[in-house]
Design an enzyme around this catalytic site. Structure first.
Site, PDB file in Angstrom:
ATOM      1  N   LYS A  53     -51.564  71.331  58.952  1.00 34.12           N
ATOM      2  CA  LYS A  53     -52.214  72.684  58.458  1.00 34.12           C
ATOM      3  C   LYS A  53     -51.562  72.658  56.801  1.00 34.12           C
ATOM      4  O   LYS A  53     -52.544  72.941  56.596  1.00 34.12           O
ATOM      5  CB  LYS A  53     -51.571  73.167  59.283  1.00 34.12           C
ATOM      6  CG  LYS A  53     -52.427  73.171  60.733  1.00 34.12           C
ATOM      7  CD  LYS A  53     -50.765  74.342  61.797  1.00 34.12           C
ATOM      8  CE  LYS A  53     -51.566  73.650  62.677  1.00 34.12           C
ATOM      9  NZ  LYS A  53     -51.349  75.102  64.461  1.00 34.12           N
ATOM     10  N   GLN A  97     -45.537  78.700  64.341  1.00 32.65           N
ATOM     11  CA  GLN A  97     -45.814  77.237  65.513  1.00 32.65           C
ATOM     12  C   GLN A  97     -45.170  77.531  66.779  1.00 32.65           C
ATOM     13  O   GLN A  97     -44.137  77.464  66.983  1.00 32.65           O
ATOM     14  CB  GLN A  97     -45.795  75.947  64.568  1.00 32.65           C
ATOM     15  CG  GLN A  97     -45.738  74.416  65.423  1.00 32.65           C
ATOM     16  CD  GLN A  97     -47.229  74.989  65.427  1.00 32.65           C
ATOM     17  OE1 GLN A  97     -47.978  74.895  64.867  1.00 32.65           O
ATOM     18  NE2 GLN A  97     -47.867  74.067  66.509  1.00 32.65           N
ATOM     19  N   ASP A 120     -54.070  82.998  63.879  1.00 36.27           N
ATOM     20  CA  ASP A 120     -54.143  81.808  65.634  1.00 36.27           C
ATOM     21  C   ASP A 120     -55.065  82.528  66.368  1.00 36.27           C
ATOM     22  O   ASP A 120     -55.439  82.694  67.809  1.00 36.27           O
ATOM     23  CB  ASP A 120     -52.750  81.968  65.568  1.00 36.27           C
ATOM     24  CG  ASP A 120     -51.992  80.129  65.729  1.00 36.27           C
ATOM     25  OD1 ASP A 120     -53.013  79.571  65.506  1.00 36.27           O
ATOM     26  OD2 ASP A 120     -51.048  80.148  65.585  1.00 36.27           O
TER      27      ASP A 120
END
Ligand code: GUN
Length: 304
Positions: A53, A97, A120
């Site tokens: 990422k 994450q 997200d």
């Protein structure tokens, strides 16, 4: 019929290229998009995802602000970091994450992310808006958004279709179902308690498989001409011709290969289009994260 093989790498590259062009224009005007990444602990899969990422950010001209925290960090310390990033004007997206260590309440942490930086799409307000008629969250979760992008790019008609989603996870199954519903599909979600999944699947014009079971979807479960999107990533042992597990000369460990939730070789003979694993949905997740980060930045700069 042999299916169209959907090239997720090519679609992801096209999405990333579009983002890069827009980021370049923004930077020329003095606007610099920024993504904060938060990694707790050192799970090899999470380290690898976050590294990819950050590499994507570097390629596209997005600043990344990396936060690496020990596995035993306290919930309060992590919460303080999320609050700080939520208040930081250089940060337009916050990526925590997952999974988080067991002693940390995931719901509490994800709920602390500023909904305008929730790239997200995991904040309960954004998930709620995703499911409500006439509401639109600023961000949809990346992997499910990638699934829709792939269907759109191959010209699949979602509106009025029968869609079956296998799996109800917060990260993929549930939001994928909500996105399909929002596009006027008739959606059925199958899970571990669903009776006769094969019969349900055979009704589907679109199948999204996200249950984490290698080659679960067989050709007999697929209606001829259906679109099959495989979100599964499962490691299975590579076997020698005599059926024993193959051992890697390099590592001395059993060799593994990645397969999806769909029996690709058989289903490609029935479906209209199918994603391979690897190279299908996988590359889309990061591409959509970059797209969401750009969206967060434009929102913050008053450019949406
Ligand atoms: N862990 C597995 N998939 C994801 C994802 O899409 N986002 C985050 N933040 N964590 C994950």
């Amino acid at each position: 019929m042999t299916a169209q093989i959907i090239d997720g790498k090519a679609v992801a590259a096209a999405v990333r290229n579009d983002v890069k062009e827009e980021v370049t224009k923004l930077r020329a005007q003095g606007f610099v998009p920024g993504l904060a990444t938060v990694l707790v602990g050192a799970r090899p899969d999470s380290v690898s995802y976050v590294t990819s990422k950050r590499q994507a950010c570097a390629e596209l001209g997005i600043e990344s602000y990396h936060n690496e925290l020990p596995e035993n960090i306290s919930q309060d310390e992590l919460l303080a970091l999320i609050n700080k990033l939520s208040a930081d004007s250089k940060v337009h997206g916050i990526l925590v994450q997952l999974p988080l260590p067991k002693h940390i309440n995931e719901e509490l942490i994800l709920g602390a992310v500023d909904i305008n930086k929730d790239v997200d799409g995991f904040h309960p307000i954004n998930v709620g808006k995703l499911g409500m008629k006439g509401r639109e969250p600023l961000f949809a979760p990346c992997t499910p958004a990638g699934v829709i992008e792939l269907l759109d790019r191959i010209g699949a008609k979602i509106s009025g279709s029968r869609a079956v989603v296998l799996g109800r996870s917060n990260i993929v199954g549930l939001p994928a179902s909500l996105l399909l519903l929002g596009r006027d599909a008739t959606v059925t979600i199958c899970h571990s308690r669903t009776k006769d999944i094969a019969a349900v699947c055979r009704e589907a014009d679109i199948i999204v498989a996200a249950i984490g079971k290698p080659k679960f979807v067989t050709a007999e479960m697929v209606k001829p001409g259906a679109y099959v999107i495989d979100v599964g990533v499962n490691g299975i042992p590579v076997l020698n011709p005599d059926g024993t597990p193959a051992i890697s000369e390099k590592t001395g460990k059993p060799k593994q290969k990645l397969v999806g939730d769909v029996d690709f070789d058989a289903v490609k003979e029935v479906a209209a289009a199918i994603t391979p694993v690897p190279g299908g949905v996988g590359p889309m997740t990061i591409a959509m994260l970059m797209k969401n980060t750009l969206r967060g930045a434009k929102h913050a700069f008053g450019l949406l």
